[in-house]
Design an enzyme around this catalytic site. Structure first.
Site, PDB file in Angstrom:
ATOM      1  N   ASN A   9       0.853  -1.244   0.123  1.00  0.00           N
ATOM      2  CA  ASN A   9      -0.026  -0.080   0.078  1.00  0.00           C
ATOM      3  C   ASN A   9       0.799   1.116   0.051  1.00  0.00           C
ATOM      4  O   ASN A   9       1.272   1.613   0.855  1.00  0.00           O
ATOM      5  CB  ASN A   9      -0.996  -0.136   1.441  1.00  0.00           C
ATOM      6  CG  ASN A   9      -1.923   1.096   1.171  1.00  0.00           C
ATOM      7  OD1 ASN A   9      -1.889   2.191   0.440  1.00  0.00           O
ATOM      8  ND2 ASN A   9      -2.581   1.372   2.278  1.00  0.00           N
ATOM      9  N   TRP A  10       1.113   1.731  -1.192  1.00  0.00           N
ATOM     10  CA  TRP A  10       1.994   3.088  -1.335  1.00  0.00           C
ATOM     11  C   TRP A  10       1.203   4.296  -0.901  1.00  0.00           C
ATOM     12  O   TRP A  10       1.917   5.371  -0.630  1.00  0.00           O
ATOM     13  CB  TRP A  10       2.407   3.353  -2.834  1.00  0.00           C
ATOM     14  CG  TRP A  10       3.245   2.165  -3.282  1.00  0.00           C
ATOM     15  CD1 TRP A  10       3.698   1.045  -2.605  1.00  0.00           C
ATOM     16  CD2 TRP A  10       3.952   2.206  -4.389  1.00  0.00           C
ATOM     17  NE1 TRP A  10       4.687   0.587  -3.481  1.00  0.00           N
ATOM     18  CE2 TRP A  10       4.636   1.137  -4.569  1.00  0.00           C
ATOM     19  CE3 TRP A  10       3.578   3.158  -5.680  1.00  0.00           C
ATOM     20  CZ2 TRP A  10       5.610   0.890  -5.987  1.00  0.00           C
ATOM     21  CZ3 TRP A  10       4.615   2.817  -6.838  1.00  0.00           C
ATOM     22  CH2 TRP A  10       5.506   1.652  -6.976  1.00  0.00           C
ATOM     23  N   LYS A  11       0.030   4.180  -0.490  1.00  0.00           N
ATOM     24  CA  LYS A  11      -0.765   5.428   0.034  1.00  0.00           C
ATOM     25  C   LYS A  11      -0.696   6.637  -0.938  1.00  0.00           C
ATOM     26  O   LYS A  11      -0.435   6.420  -1.949  1.00  0.00           O
ATOM     27  CB  LYS A  11      -0.257   5.767   1.444  1.00  0.00           C
ATOM     28  CG  LYS A  11      -0.345   4.296   2.269  1.00  0.00           C
ATOM     29  CD  LYS A  11      -0.462   4.742   3.900  1.00  0.00           C
ATOM     30  CE  LYS A  11      -0.778   3.425   4.739  1.00  0.00           C
ATOM     31  NZ  LYS A  11      -0.555   3.643   5.886  1.00  0.00           N
ATOM     32  N   HIS A 104      -9.874   1.139   4.305  1.00  0.00           N
ATOM     33  CA  HIS A 104      -8.630   1.210   5.097  1.00  0.00           C
ATOM     34  C   HIS A 104      -8.861   2.555   5.893  1.00  0.00           C
ATOM     35  O   HIS A 104      -9.712   3.185   5.994  1.00  0.00           O
ATOM     36  CB  HIS A 104      -7.596   1.861   3.996  1.00  0.00           C
ATOM     37  CG  HIS A 104      -6.278   1.889   4.569  1.00  0.00           C
ATOM     38  ND1 HIS A 104      -5.938   3.135   5.672  1.00  0.00           N
ATOM     39  CD2 HIS A 104      -5.027   1.088   4.704  1.00  0.00           C
ATOM     40  CE1 HIS A 104      -4.649   2.586   5.980  1.00  0.00           C
ATOM     41  NE2 HIS A 104      -4.280   1.670   5.480  1.00  0.00           N
ATOM     42  N   GLU A 183      -5.789  -4.847  10.441  1.00  0.00           N
ATOM     43  CA  GLU A 183      -4.879  -3.569  10.658  1.00  0.00           C
ATOM     44  C   GLU A 183      -5.205  -2.698  11.748  1.00  0.00           C
ATOM     45  O   GLU A 183      -6.150  -1.958  11.595  1.00  0.00           O
ATOM     46  CB  GLU A 183      -4.933  -2.477   9.082  1.00  0.00           C
ATOM     47  CG  GLU A 183      -4.313  -3.433   8.014  1.00  0.00           C
ATOM     48  CD  GLU A 183      -3.726  -1.981   7.307  1.00  0.00           C
ATOM     49  OE1 GLU A 183      -2.433  -2.167   6.901  1.00  0.00           O
ATOM     50  OE2 GLU A 183      -4.270  -0.913   6.942  1.00  0.00           O
ATOM     51  N   GLY A 189       1.955   3.297  11.239  1.00  0.00           N
ATOM     52  CA  GLY A 189       2.527   4.476  10.785  1.00  0.00           C
ATOM     53  C   GLY A 189       3.808   4.644  11.941  1.00  0.00           C
ATOM     54  O   GLY A 189       3.936   3.959  12.775  1.00  0.00           O
ATOM     55  N   SER A 230       2.796  -1.454  10.606  1.00  0.00           N
ATOM     56  CA  SER A 230       4.247  -1.473  10.928  1.00  0.00           C
ATOM     57  C   SER A 230       4.947  -2.995  10.624  1.00  0.00           C
ATOM     58  O   SER A 230       5.931  -3.083  11.346  1.00  0.00           O
ATOM     59  CB  SER A 230       4.526  -1.138  12.639  1.00  0.00           C
ATOM     60  OG  SER A 230       4.158   0.208  12.569  1.00  0.00           O
ATOM     61  N   GLY A 251       2.851  -0.667   4.678  1.00  0.00           N
ATOM     62  CA  GLY A 251       2.809   0.829   4.106  1.00  0.00           C
ATOM     63  C   GLY A 251       4.105   1.196   4.061  1.00  0.00           C
ATOM     64  O   GLY A 251       4.628   0.982   2.783  1.00  0.00           O
TER      65      GLY A 251
HETATM   66  P1  13P Z   1       2.599   0.874   7.792  1.00  0.00           P
HETATM   67  O1  13P Z   1       3.236  -0.054   7.595  1.00  0.00           O
HETATM   68  O2  13P Z   1       3.528   2.251   7.407  1.00  0.00           O
HETATM   69  O3  13P Z   1       2.365   0.969   9.493  1.00  0.00           O
HETATM   70  O4  13P Z   1       1.002   1.295   7.229  1.00  0.00           O
HETATM   71  C1  13P Z   1       0.248   0.189   7.388  1.00  0.00           C
HETATM   72  C2  13P Z   1      -1.012   0.185   6.492  1.00  0.00           C
HETATM   73  O5  13P Z   1      -1.646   1.087   6.813  1.00  0.00           O
HETATM   74  C3  13P Z   1      -0.948  -0.333   5.261  1.00  0.00           C
HETATM   75  O6  13P Z   1      -2.372  -0.514   4.888  1.00  0.00           O
END
Ligand code: 13P
Length: 272
Positions: A9-11, A104, A183, A189, A230, A251
């Site tokens: 998930n590159w956001k 999400h 999640e 984050g 994470s 992420g």
């Molecule tokens: P992180 O891996 O940066 O904590 O993000 C997780 C996430 O929201 C994936 O969808």
């Protein structure tokens, strides 16, 4: 044993196409001999056509296209019409996407909340999006997760409601296409602690029970329950071995070629 799935998930990253191309080709290089792992890259909408074309067009990528698929980070629940700014499931399928992250927490939580929400999406909207994805032939990745873990274990009920409402009206025959990503919001984050493999395993059992009560054990045998929050190259192994995770939704680690390649490698060697 079914294949592990790793969904990047590159956001809203990276900042430009050049950087996105660099990231993508770095990932492609690292997957040439994978056999037991499926990779899904979910870039921002605007980069999707570049990657789906890249996978289709290059001769040497034909083999790779079996190992790597492209997904969207969201979609709209109507198939077409006067919905300014929205993107439909049939449009995504047409462009070559085969998966879609839906629900999400960064979209579910109230707008601009301290938990990082931007939209305030409800279980009802998410349910419509899951149905739209399935109608169009996309595999939905349903994200669920509590904002915090309370001592009275109310969070279990919270997850149960999320799953029941988001999957309401989904047919028994379609449920195996839905990937459930657990999640927990508190694990996502910078500065967050990941869940422990034990916490995930308990939740996986709980989610399987909810699914089997709703759809019947026979129909959920192939359903995959994956972990996000994470995830990195240091913790995936224990999530596979002790947490029995069917895959991951990283992420930040998916934006780092070295870490992401390492995650893939560990999944390949630990999944047997
Ligand atoms: P992180 O891996 O940066 O904590 O993000 C997780 C996430 O929201 C994936 O969808």
């Amino acid at each position: 044993m079914s294949k592990s799935i790793i969904i990047a998930n590159w956001k809203m990253n990276p900042e430009n196409l050049k950087e996105a191309e660099r990231l993508f080709s770095g990932i492609i290089k690292s997957i040439s001999d994978i056999k037991k792992t499926e990779i899904v890259i979910c870039p921002p909408f605007i980069f999707l056509p570049y990657f789906t074309k890249a996978i289709k067009s290059e001769e040497k990528l034909i083999k790779i296209s079996k190992k790597i698929k492209i997904g969207a980070q969201d979609l709209f629940f109507e198939d077409s019409g006067a919905y300014t700014g929205e993107i439909s499931a049939p449009m995504l399928y047409d462009i070559g996407a085969r998966y879609a992250i839906i629900g999400h927490s960064e979209r579910r939580n109230p707008p601009f909340s301290s938990l990082g929400g931007t939209i305030g999406e409800t279980n009802l909207e998410i349910n419509k999006k899951i149905k739209a994805a399935l109608r169009a032939g996309l595999q939905p990745i349903l994200c669920v997760g509590e904002n915090l873990r309370d001592e009275n274990h109310e969070y279990l009920n919270f997850i149960k409601i999320q799953i029941e409402e988001c999957l309401d009206g989904i047919s028994k025959n379609s449920i195996s296409k839905v990937i459930v990503a657990y999640e927990p919001v508190w694990a996502i984050g910078n500065g967050a602690r990941p869940a422990t493999p034990e916490e995930f395993y308990e939740m996986k059992i709980f989610i399987r029970k909810i699914l089997s009560d709703k759809f019947g054990v026979k129909f959920i045998s192939g359903a995959r329950i994956i972990y996000g929050g994470s995830v990195d190259d240091k913790n995936v192994e224990s999530f596979i071995k002790e947490g029995k995770a069917d895959g991951f939704l990283p992420g930040r680690a998916s934006l780092d070629i070295k870490k992401f390649s390492q995650i893939i490698k560990i999944c390949e060697t630990s999944n047997n």
